[in-house]
Design an enzyme around this catalytic site. Structure first.
Site, short mmCIF file in Angstrom:
data_model
loop_
_atom_site.label_atom_id
_atom_site.label_comp_id
_atom_site.label_asym_id
_atom_site.label_seq_id
_atom_site.Cartn_x
_atom_site.Cartn_y
_atom_site.Cartn_z
N GLU A 84 59.94 -16.27 18.66
CA GLU A 84 61.33 -15.90 18.86
C GLU A 84 61.70 -15.72 20.33
O GLU A 84 62.75 -16.15 20.78
CB GLU A 84 61.60 -14.59 18.11
CG GLU A 84 63.04 -14.17 18.08
CD GLU A 84 63.22 -12.91 17.23
OE1 GLU A 84 62.51 -12.79 16.20
OE2 GLU A 84 64.03 -12.07 17.59
N ASP A 85 60.83 -15.08 21.09
CA ASP A 85 61.23 -14.66 22.43
C ASP A 85 60.73 -15.52 23.58
O ASP A 85 61.35 -15.57 24.63
CB ASP A 85 60.78 -13.21 22.67
CG ASP A 85 61.58 -12.23 21.83
OD1 ASP A 85 62.68 -12.60 21.39
OD2 ASP A 85 61.11 -11.10 21.62
#
Ligand code: MN
Length: 525
Positions: A84-85
Site C-alpha cells: 500500500e505505502d
C-alpha cells in the site's frame, strides 16, 4: 520520548523470535527476512511523528508476537504496509515470502486509488477486510494490532483524520476485539480512542477514578486480606489475587446505562481470585458467600454459561462491612489468559496446557482453526473459499453488503453492522443446544433468519422454552427457541415492524419483492 528510545534499542528480529513458541529454523528465517525486507523497503518512509516508518511495522509485528501468533502472521505484520505505502509488488511478496504471507498482506491492504472515492472507498475497504477475515482470521488480528499502534500515536495525525480514526476505532475495532474475546486489546483501543472522541467525558471519568481510588483502595485491601485468609483455611490452594480497575470507556458506558448514578456502580474496582481448577472457582465462591451476603441478581456464572465471545469467570457482588458492595471474580489461569487474549489464545498450534489447567477442558473451538486454512490442511495455501463453520457473525460481516440492493447501501452498511454486530448481545439456544447470539430485543423471526434464510422465510410459529409464543416476542438470554415452519408460509410485511436485525429485514424485503414480481408475471400470463 525516553520510552521510545528504549524501544528502538530493543528492536531486533531476535526479540520477535523470542516470543514465538518453539519456532522452527524456517520460522526464524522468515522473521529475519521479513524484518530486513521491511526495513529496506520503508527506508525513506516516515511516520507523521517524524519517526522512521519501521517503528510502526515493528510495533504491529511485536503486538502479534506477544499474543502468540505464528511466524507467518508476525512476518505479515512487518510487511503489512509494503504494498500500500511503498509500492512493493504482490509478485515480490509472493516470491520472497510465499502465498500465505501475500494473502495476509493483501487482506490488510486498503483499496487502490482509482475505483472508489471518499466514504465509499473507506467502507468498501472495510468490507474487503471482513471478506478476507472470513477466509483467514489472522487478517483481522494484523489489522487490530496495526490499529493499536496507530491509535497510540494519534496526536501526530491531522485533526480531521484523527477524529475519524478514533471514532472508527471506538465503533468498529474495539467491538471486534470484544467479539473475539480479546479483553485487553478491547480496553486499550477503547480508552485510547475515547480520549479523542469524547474528550470532556474522558476527563470526567479520569476524575471519578482518581477520587475513588484513595478511599477505595485501602478498603479493598482489607476485604482481600479477609478473603485470602478464609480461602486458605478452606483448603483452596495455589490461588493468586489481583485487583482490576474498570476501563474509563467501560465506566462511561455503564454510567450512561445507570442514569449517571455512581452509587449504582459496584465494579469500579473488582477483586479477582485466580485459582487452579474449575472446582476451586466454585469452592471460592462458596467461601465468599459464607463470609458476606451476595447481592441478589448479581451472581453471574459465566463458567456454566460462557459469554458468546468465550469469556468465562464467575462474578458476584457481596455486601462487606468495610467496603460496602464489592465485586469478586473467580477464574482459572486458563480462563484468565483467554479473557485477555481471547481468540488469540486458541490460535497457536500448541495449546499450552499447564498442570493448573487440569479439569478445565477446552470447549470446542474448532471454528477458530477453520479460519486458518493452513492449520487445517497442514500445509500453507491460499484460501480460495470461505472456511466452513465460521461463526455466523464473521460471515455476516462479509456478506451483509452484497444483499443490500438499495442505492444508499454504503451509508447504511456502517449503521447496520454496528446495530447487528456490536450492540448488546443476548445468547439463546436451539433445541439441540447450539448457541445463537443476537442483538438485544431480537425476536423469534430474527432467530429464524440467523439460522437460515429458508427457515426465516417459512416460519409459521415459534416456541420459547417449550411454550408457543407470538412472533414479536422479545427473546431473553438463555431461552431455548424452536421455530416451526410450513412449506407454504411466507414472510409478512408486519414482521418488518418488530424485527431487530438488518439481516432479517433485508431477507424479508427481498423475499417480499420476489413474491410480488412472481405474482405480477403470473397474472400477466
Ligand atoms: Mn499500518
Amino acid at each position: 520520548m525516553a520510552q521510545k528510545q528504549k524501544n528502538e534499542e530493543k528492536e531486533s528480529p531476535e526479540e520477535l523470535i523470542s516470543y514465538l513458541s518453539d519456532p522452527s529454523e524456517a520460522d526464524k528465517k522468515l522473521i529475519k527476512d521479513a524484518y530486513a525486507f521491511a526495513q529496506e523497503a520503508h527506508k525513506e518512509h516516515k511516520r507523521n511523528s517524524g519517526e522512521p516508518y519501521f517503528v510502526h511495522l515493528y510495533a504491529t509485528a511485536k503486538g502479534l508476537a506477544e499474543i502468540d501468533m505464528d511466524a507467518t502472521t508476525v512476518a505479515a505484520g512487518l510487511l503489512h504496509d509494503s504494498i500500500e505505502d511503498v509500492g512493493v509488488t504482490e509478485e515480490t511478496i509472493e516470491k520472497k515470502f510465499g502465498n500465505e504471507v501475500l494473502f495476509l498482506v493483501k487482506g490488510t491492504t486498503k483499496l487502490g486509488k482509482l475505483k472508489y472515492r471518499g466514504a465509499e472507498r473507506h467502507i468498501e475497504s472495510l468490507r474487503r477486510l471482513f471478506v478476507a477475515t472470513s477466509k483467514d482470521i489472522r487478517v483481522l488480528m494484523i489489522k487490530l494490532m496495526d490499529r493499536r499502534h496507530n491509535i497510540s500515536t494519534l496526536q501526530y495525525v491531522p485533526e480531521q483524520k484523527r477524529e475519524r480514526i478514533a471514532s472508527e476505532t471506538l465503533s468498529i475495532y474495539a467491538p471486534l476485539a470484544d467479539r473475539l474475546g480479546m479483553g485487553r486489546l478491547k480496553r486499550e483501543l477503547e480508552d485510547a480512542s475515547f480520549k479523542y472522541v469524547l474528550p470532556e467525558e474522558y476527563e470526567k471519568m479520569q476524575k471519578i477514578m482518581k477520587e475513588n481510588q484513595q478511599t477505595r483502595q485501602p478498603q479493598l485491601e482489607e476485604v482481600m486480606k479477609t478473603l485470602k485468609r478464609n480461602l486458605a483455611e478452606h483448603g483452596v490452594k495455589g490461588f493468586r489475587t489481583e485487583s482490576r480497575i474498570k476501563g474509563l470507556y467501560s465506566l462511561y458506558k455503564k454510567l450512561e446505562r445507570k442514569g449517571g448514578d455512581m452509587d449504582k456502580i459496584y465494579d469500579l474496582y473488582a477483586i479477582r481470585i485466580i485459582v487452579g481448577s474449575v472446582e476451586d472457582c466454585y469452592r471460592s465462591l462458596g467461601v465468599a458467600h459464607t463470609l458476606w451476603h451476595p447481592l441478589p441478581g448479581k451472581i453471574k456464572d459465566y463458567i456454566a454459561f460462557e459469554k458468546p465471545n468465550g469469556y468465562r469467570s464467575i462474578h458476584t457482588t457481596v455486601m462487606t462491612n468495610v467496603a460496602g458492595p464489592v465485586e469478586i471474580q473467580f477464574r482459572t489461569e486458563q480462563m484468565h489468559r483467554e479473557a485477555q487474549y481471547g481468540i488469540a489464545s486458541h490460535l497457536s498450534y500448541k495449546e499450552t496446557e499447564g498442570p493448573l489447567d487440569r479439569g478445565d477442558k477446552k470447549k470446542n473451538n474448532l471454528w477458530y482453526h477453520q479460519l486458518i486454512p493452513s492449520l487445517l490442511k497442514g500445509s500453507p495455501s491460499v484460501p480460495k473459499k470461505k472456511a466452513a463453520n465460521v461463526p455466523k457473525w464473521v460471515d455476516d460481516l462479509a456478506t451483509a453488503h452484497n444483499m443490500d440492493k438499495s442505492p444508499n447501501k454504503h451509508e447504511k452498511y456502517l449503521q447496520d453492522i454496528s446495530d447487528d454486530f456490536f450492540s448488546y448481545r443476548i445468547f439463546v439456544f436451539t433445541p439441540k443446544g447450539d448457541v445463537v447470539d443476537l442483538p438485544l430485543n431480537s425476536t423469534p423471526i430474527d432467530f429464524a433468519y440467523a439460522i437460515h434464510s429458508e427457515i426465516g422465510d417459512h416460519t409459521s410459529g415459534a416456541k420459547i422454552n417449550g411454550k408457543l409464543v407470538s412472533l414479536d416476542t422479545t427473546l431473553a438470554n438463555g431461552d431455548i427457541v424452536q421455530i416451526e415452519t410450513k412449506k407454504n408460509s411466507k414472510p409478512s410485511r408486519k414482521w418488518l415492524k418488530f424485527v431487530r436485525t438488518s439481516i432479517a429485514r433485508r431477507h424479508i424485503n427481498n423475499t417480499l419483492s420476489r413474491i410480488r414480481k412472481n405474482d405480477t408475471s403470473e397474472s400477466k400470463s
